[in-house]
Write an enzyme that holds these catalytic residues in place. Structure first.
Site, mmCIF file in Angstrom:
data_model
loop_
_atom_site.group_PDB
_atom_site.id
_atom_site.type_symbol
_atom_site.label_atom_id
_atom_site.label_comp_id
_atom_site.label_asym_id
_atom_site.label_seq_id
_atom_site.Cartn_x
_atom_site.Cartn_y
_atom_site.Cartn_z
ATOM 1 N N ASP A 121 -3.797 -10.095 1.954
ATOM 2 C CA ASP A 121 -3.759 -9.611 0.568
ATOM 3 C C ASP A 121 -4.893 -10.236 -0.230
ATOM 4 O O ASP A 121 -4.918 -11.449 -0.444
ATOM 5 C CB ASP A 121 -2.407 -9.974 -0.044
ATOM 6 C CG ASP A 121 -2.136 -9.259 -1.355
ATOM 7 O OD1 ASP A 121 -3.087 -8.689 -1.920
ATOM 8 O OD2 ASP A 121 -0.989 -9.282 -1.814
ATOM 9 N N HIS A 217 -1.922 2.592 0.283
ATOM 10 C CA HIS A 217 -2.105 1.669 -0.845
ATOM 11 C C HIS A 217 -3.571 1.269 -1.011
ATOM 12 O O HIS A 217 -4.090 1.237 -2.133
ATOM 13 C CB HIS A 217 -1.227 0.439 -0.620
ATOM 14 C CG HIS A 217 -1.315 -0.567 -1.723
ATOM 15 N ND1 HIS A 217 -0.703 -0.388 -2.952
ATOM 16 C CD2 HIS A 217 -1.945 -1.770 -1.789
ATOM 17 C CE1 HIS A 217 -0.955 -1.432 -3.723
ATOM 18 N NE2 HIS A 217 -1.711 -2.285 -3.049
#
Length: 309
Positions: A121, A217
């Protein structure tokens, strides 16, 4: 005196600095309560509502945001206690959230952190070496404007995002990768390469389908899909035990930095809100936006240009 009311708690007695940082930000309501309404920046306007919102007003917003970070949890707690003592009689805690990241030295070499879904991330973050980094992240000079005191500062959007981990972990890894648009093992885009390889958003597989799905995403949140909108993400994971229904109260303390939330966070979140494959696995439970002034010069204190204007 060691036993007097003002004595140091001694919590961090044996520790070094442990990379301690304390960051202060001003919320929208701060300005009206301190007689500074004419200095309120438009960038602190309330965020629009999003469909994934299940916001708890008691854990959202606030007059003053204080972020304490350290490599050692005892050092961070010591700083918190010291600040609470100093603020006694002036300010009280409205809400508090504890977050963590991978500990220094946990990996053989520095790596992009993973979140509680197991995904790498932060890969697409703007880098200080980018020629437009300052323009995207820091507030420019604006003489005579209500936000002129924010020159060199940045706006932080803070969101507590619950991850519905039981549902997420039922997905096979291949399906998780298509939801994100990146390989789980190394963070590389499904279009190929390594973690830092740019995404080929037009690449199709042998079946004619886009390799990075149109609702992935990583695709929907990319600057290319959002008119260049970008933000610097500096999130933390959190785990606050098990909820009454047996699910983990865990997820992401999402914090992003930008020169203007309405050009950074908001357009990207609006796009995600309309069709992000990850949305069914997330619930936004708290929210806040804070104006973080530029660093204090020698002999100055944080926010002096606002408070003594």
């Amino acid at each position: 005196a060691a036993d007097g009311p003002g004595h140091d708690t001694g919590i961090a007695l044996d520790a070094g600095p442990s990379s301690l940082t304390v960051t202060f930000g001003f919320g929208r309501t701060f300005f009206g309560r301190t007689g500074l309404a004419d200095r309120l920046p438009a960038a602190l306007d309330p965020l629009p509502a999003f469909s994934a919102d299940a916001l708890d007003a008691k854990r959202s917003n606030g007059d003053l945001w204080v972020q304490i970070g350290a490599d050692d949890a005892l050092v961070a707690f010591h700083a918190l206690r010291a600040l609470q003592k100093e603020a006694a009689g002036t300010a009280r805690v409205r809400w508090q959230m504890n977050g963590f990241n991978r500990s220094p030295g946990a990996t053989a070499r520095p790596m992009t952190a993973r979140n509680l879904m197991g995904q790498i991330d932060g890969t697409g973050n703007p880098k200080p070496s980018d020629e437009d980094f300052d323009r995207r992240v820091f507030v420019p000079a604006s003489p005579g404007k209500p936000q002129e005191w924010m020159e060199g500062g940045s706006y932080a959007v803070v969101r507590r995002i619950r991850m519905l981990l039981d549902d997420w972990e039922k997905l096979p890894v291949e399906r998780q990768e298509r939801v994100i648009g990146r390989r789980k093992a190394d963070g590389a885009p499904l279009s190929g390469g390594t973690e830092t390889t740019g995404m080929d958003l037009d690449k199709a597989g042998p079946d004619g389908r886009l390799v990075i799905p149109d609702n992935a995403h990583a695709r929907i949140s990319s600057p290319e899909e959002n008119g260049g909108a970008a933000m610097l993400r500096r999130p933390f994971s959190y785990h606050d035990g098990i909820a009454e229904d047996g699910t983990p109260d865990a997820g992401l303390l999402f914090i992003c930095w930008q020169a203007d939330p309405f050009r950074g966070f908001v357009p990207v979140q609006r796009k995600l809100d309309r069709g992000d494959a990850l949305s069914p696995f997330l619930r936004h439970e708290a929210s806040g936006v804070f104006a973080v002034p530029g660093g204090a010069a020698e002999g100055e204190y944080v926010g002096q240009r606002l408070l003594e204007a």
